[in-house]
Structures are given as C-alpha cells and as structure tokens.
Write an enzyme that holds these catalytic residues in place. Structure first.
Site, PDB file in Angstrom:
ATOM      1  N   GLU A 170       0.948  -1.318   0.094  1.00 48.39           N
ATOM      2  CA  GLU A 170       0.001   0.056   0.119  1.00 48.39           C
ATOM      3  C   GLU A 170       0.983   1.108   0.074  1.00 48.39           C
ATOM      4  O   GLU A 170       0.935   2.103   1.022  1.00 48.39           O
ATOM      5  CB  GLU A 170      -1.120  -0.041   1.189  1.00 48.39           C
ATOM      6  N   GLU A 364      -5.203  -8.940   0.480  1.00 49.49           N
ATOM      7  CA  GLU A 364      -5.997  -8.454   1.997  1.00 49.49           C
ATOM      8  C   GLU A 364      -7.640  -8.377   1.571  1.00 49.49           C
ATOM      9  O   GLU A 364      -7.880  -7.764   0.477  1.00 49.49           O
ATOM     10  CB  GLU A 364      -5.545  -7.289   2.489  1.00 49.49           C
TER      11      GLU A 364
HETATM   12  C1  GBH Z   1      -4.753  -2.529   5.105  1.00 50.86           C
HETATM   13  O1  GBH Z   1      -5.107  -1.107   4.702  1.00 50.86           O
HETATM   14  C2  GBH Z   1      -3.185  -2.497   6.086  1.00 50.86           C
HETATM   15  O2  GBH Z   1      -2.428  -2.997   4.918  1.00 50.86           O
HETATM   16  C3  GBH Z   1      -3.266  -3.094   7.252  1.00 50.86           C
HETATM   17  O3  GBH Z   1      -2.036  -3.196   7.904  1.00 50.86           O
HETATM   18  C4  GBH Z   1      -4.583  -2.841   8.229  1.00 50.86           C
HETATM   19  O4  GBH Z   1      -4.388  -3.478   9.267  1.00 50.86           O
HETATM   20  C5  GBH Z   1      -5.835  -3.250   7.389  1.00 50.86           C
HETATM   21  O5  GBH Z   1      -6.010  -2.561   6.239  1.00 50.86           O
HETATM   22  C6  GBH Z   1      -6.899  -2.588   8.112  1.00 50.86           C
HETATM   23  O6  GBH Z   1      -7.044  -1.591   8.224  1.00 50.86           O
HETATM   24  O7  GBH Z   1      -8.798   6.987   7.509  1.00 50.86           O
HETATM   25  O8  GBH Z   1     -10.789   7.548   6.141  1.00 50.86           O
HETATM   26  O9  GBH Z   1      -8.555   8.161   5.511  1.00 50.86           O
HETATM   27  C7  GBH Z   1      -6.350  -1.152   4.404  1.00 50.86           C
HETATM   28  C8  GBH Z   1      -6.348   0.244   3.986  1.00 50.86           C
HETATM   29  C9  GBH Z   1      -5.776   2.581   4.180  1.00 50.86           C
HETATM   30  C10 GBH Z   1      -7.979   1.669   4.529  1.00 50.86           C
HETATM   31  C11 GBH Z   1      -6.276   3.675   4.744  1.00 50.86           C
HETATM   32  C12 GBH Z   1      -8.284   2.990   5.178  1.00 50.86           C
HETATM   33  C13 GBH Z   1      -7.736   5.138   5.618  1.00 50.86           C
HETATM   34  C14 GBH Z   1      -9.170   5.720   5.321  1.00 50.86           C
HETATM   35  N1  GBH Z   1      -6.758   1.463   4.520  1.00 50.86           N
HETATM   36  N2  GBH Z   1      -7.442   4.006   4.870  1.00 50.86           N
HETATM   37  S1  GBH Z   1      -9.593   7.304   6.212  1.00 50.86           S
END
Ligand code: GBH
Length: 458
Positions: A170, A364
């Site tokens: 990511e 994932e």
């Molecule tokens: C994954 O990211 C990660 O790879 C993992 O480490 C993590 O534990 C898992 O998901 C669960 O979260 O705060 O509204 O701006 C998922 C992708 C990227 C989704 C950041 C949420 C933030 C949205 N994430 N995003 S916001």
C-alpha cells in the site's frame, strides 16, 4: 447433499495475512532497532488510541509456532507475513543481523513443515528509523536503493523457500498518509512540500522496482513469483451499464495514475503530471524502466468501494465522477469500511482488462467487528461471516468470468495492532485475549475452514 455453492478452482490458494509491526512485539530483541512506527507511537502523544504501541503486538515473535499450528488447524494453504526491515538491517552500516534474519528462517521452516506456503511482504510500513534519519525516508533515492539492498538480502536468504513475494504494501499508506499534517497521519508523520511528496511517491515505486530486480537476482534457484500488494481506489460502476462501466475503467486508471499506472504502463498518467505542474516528479528514463519491471502478479488489498458514474457534466471534463456514499451507507466496525462486495469482481476485472496482468491475488480483505466472547466463551462474529460470504461470492463471479484470480488472503489471521486505532479494532479470524495473549478461533474462522475444506462457499 446439495451441490456445492460457488465452487472455486482446484489449487485456489486460501490464506490469511498479517504484518510485522502489528503482531511481532519483541521490538528490542535480537538486535532489532526502531522503525518509524516505534518512534511515532512513543513520541506522538494522542496519535494512537490510548497511546498504545506495537511493543508487545500479539507476541507472535515468541508464539509463531502456536500461530502456525492454528493456521494448520484452519486448513490454510498459504500465509502472508511481512519482514521487519529493522530486524534484518538494523544499522546504517547495512550489515545483516543474522539473529534477526533467523526469526524468518524459523517461521518459514515451521510453515513448510505444516505444508503452508510462505508468502512474504518485504515492506509493510516499518521503515528503519536510521533510513528515515539518514535519507529523509522516501524523499530521497537513497531510501529506494537501501530498500533494493534489503530485498537482495532477503532474496539470497529465503528466495528458494518462499512461495511468493510482495515488495511493498500500500503505497498511499507509507507515502501520502505518512506525509500529511492532520490528526490522521501515519508514521513518520511529517509535513513535506508538494514537490517532495511527488518525489517520495516516485522513489517508492522506484524502490519497488529495484526490490523486485534485486530479489530475483539474489535467488540461488528459480525466483518465486514477485508482485506487490496495493490498496488503490476500489472503483465500481454506479450501475452495470456500458457507460458507467467504461467510466469506471477510466477512473480506475486515472486514480492510480501515480502508482499502478506507471508500474504497469511505464509512464505516469498524464492527468497526474498535469495536476502537479512544476511540482511534478523528476526522473530518468532508466528509473522508469526499473519501475516498469514485469511482475508475476498483482496483489489487491480490497476493502471498500469508490462508486463511479459516467458524468457528462463532470466539472473537470473527465467524463466521470465519484458518487459520495454518505453517512447512512452501511459500514462494518470502522468509519471508512463501507460495505461493497462488488469490488471483488470489478477491481480484478478492470486491472486485468487494462494491464493484462498474468495473475491476481487478493492479498488482503477483511473487516473490523466488535467481537466479544459470549457467556460460553464463544466468539460468534456473524457479521464477519456475512461479510466474507458476500465478498467471496463476488470473487467467485470474477473467476467464473475468466479473470485469473489465483488466491485470497484474509486480513487478518488474528486480532492485532490496528495502527492509529491501537488494539481497539479487531480484524482477526482468531480472537486474541490481550491480557493472556491466548488465541481463540472465532465463528468466522470455522466458517473459513469449511470454505477451504470444501473449496466452495457452501
Ligand atoms: C490495510 O490497509 C493494511 O494493510 C493493514 O495493515 C491494516 O491492518 C488493514 O488494512 C485494516 O485497516 O482514515 O478514512 O482516510 C487498508 C487500507 C488505508 C483503509 C487507509 C483505510 C484510511 C481511510 N486502509 N484508509 S481514512
């Protein structure tokens, strides 16, 4: 017996995923030094829920044998883990810390003994603090080069024993999110100029390319499949009509214009460069060639949808726009986790149509759920079972359509340190009692074990 519901292809790879900083703990053991996440958790009061940190994680460093036994009990065919770079290369001298490396050797031994394929991510955000300090992290090319060297170390050490490799996890989360000033920032949480941000993105994709090349070159036998795991905007059409579908494809390519588009096309999306003007990335043709290194697969981290409509009155003149979902839209136990199982169909399909990627893995997918043991000590996470059923049905559709999806890794094997949310959000198939560190399979783990055993949803 009724006939199988949504049967999956033979050899479909059913797995689960984790990441080093979220589970390992043992942050000062066997020569590991700090990563930017250790520093961030300890020196940014208020950044993480209850000021929690990954010092203990879920003690996987000491309990990995028990965790592999759990995977075996569930029938997992593959396990995706990440390597803590500051364990393996703890200091700026670049010298390899054999003790740190040994942990991954032991983990891989244990997985192979259990008949579980090891799938290894080289970087899931725990950048060594020394790289941040010396190179200003991804702001400089030196970081990309250091990453390439680390990848070479791993290729030589375990390249003959892992079944698959993801260079990074990511981009957005360790570049854009890590350089944003707001309360939501990820580690290291620094403010950089627009040009430095564009340059950091560039070094991140360049680092990915260098790592893929270095890993392959260092393997002592035929290299395993190499790809990456990314969480691009997960676009789906407003309705399944030709105009919305075409718009969604355009939007997907545009919205990944700084990361996946250059990796798969060898060029940044023109709209990305235009939007930056003089603040755009500076780079050489040679770097673009490295970025465009052919990959064996694309890993998709799929969680929540971005809905796209064909839009003739789009003010930007792109012909498409994003349809906001609003507060009332159904979610799992996370403010951002809007439910959108159709991403499991559309994202693989669009990525395959655009770039003809040879193989796709869902690296994932999963959800947070407020799990609590009942008075019999069971964790009946029906909501997560519902989530998995829906998402896997749409994945089945992608495969039935001939999209080359080869495997699925559930996020996550067990509850763990959920970044800014600390231990307050649970994503695991297994429940972790944080007082005793005991693991207990939830209902969803039993459901998943059945899916794997039948190779079908029912
Ligand atoms: C994954 O990211 C990660 O790879 C993992 O480490 C993590 O534990 C898992 O998901 C669960 O979260 O705060 O509204 O701006 C998922 C992708 C990227 C989704 C950041 C949420 C933030 C949205 N994430 N995003 S916001």
């Amino acid at each position: 017996m009724s006939k199988p519901f949504c049967p999956f292809p033979d050899n479909f790879l059913w797995g689960a995923a984790t990441a080093s900083y979220q589970i390992e703990g043992a942050v000062a053991e066997d020569g590991r030094t700090r990563s930017v996440w250790d520093t961030f958790c300890h020196h940014r009061p208020g950044a993480i829920a209850f000021d929690q940190n990954g010092d203990l994680g879920v003690d996987h460093y000491h309990r990995f044998r028990e965790d592999v036994a759990l995977m075996k009990e569930l029938g997992l065919k593959a396990y995706r883990f990440s390597v803590a770079w500051p364990r393996v290369v703890p200091e700026e001298s670049g010298k390899v810390n054999e003790q740190g490396l040994d942990f991954y050797q032991r983990l891989i031994d244990e997985l192979l003994r259990a008949g579980i394929e090891p799938w290894m991510t080289l970087f899931h955000w725990d950048l060594p603090q020394w790289v941040e300090d010396n190179c200003r992290g991804w702001e400089t090319n030196d970081c990309a080069k250091a990453f390439g060297e680390f990848a070479g170390v791993m290729g030589k050490a375990v390249g003959d024993r892992v079944a698959g490799v993801m260079t990074i996890n990511e981009f957005v989360c360790f570049v854009d999110r890590a350089c944003s000033a707001g309360r939501e920032t990820f580690a290291p949480g620094k403010v950089v100029s627009k040009q430095a941000l564009a340059q950091s993105r560039h070094h991140a994709i360049y680092g990915h390319g260098l790592a893929a090349l270095a890993f392959r070159a260092a393997c002592i036998s035929t290299p395993p499949p190499i790809g990456l795991a990314d969480n691009m905007p997960q676009t789906v059409p407003l309705l399944e009509q030709e105009d919305h579908i075409a718009a969604t494809k355009k939007a997907f390519r545009h919205l990944t214009g700084e990361y996946l588009t250059p990796i798969f096309e060898g060029k940044y999306h023109p709209a990305y460069l235009e939007s930056l003007g003089a603040d755009g990335p500076r780079f050489t043709d040679e770097e673009m060639k490295v970025i465009h290194t052919p990959l064996d697969f694309l890993g998709l981290n799929l969680y929540h949808p971005t809905v796209i409509r064909a839009d003739a009155s789009d003010p930007h003149g792109r012909g498409w726009s994003i349809v906001p979902l609003g507060e009332e839209y159904p979610k799992m136990h996370m403010p951002w986790l809007n439910i959108g199982p159709q991403i499991m169909y559309w994202v693989p399909r669009i990525a395959h149509e655009l770039w003809n990627v040879p193989a796709i893995y869902i690296t994932e997918n999963g959800c947070a759920y407020p799990d609590r043991p009942n008075d019999r000590g069971e964790i009946l996470d029906h909501g997560r079972v519902f989530f998995m059923q829906q998402y896997l049905m749409h994945l089945h559709r992608a495969i039935a359509d001939g999209i080359p999806v080869k495997g699925y890794f559930h996020w996550s094997l067990m509850d763990n340190f959920e970044w800014l949310w600390g231990y307050t959000k649970r994503f695991g198939l297994a429940y972790v009692n944080y007082a005793t560190m005991q693991r207990a399979p939830k209902l969803s783990a039993r459901f998943y074990a059945d899916v794997i055993r039948r190779n079908a949803l029912g």
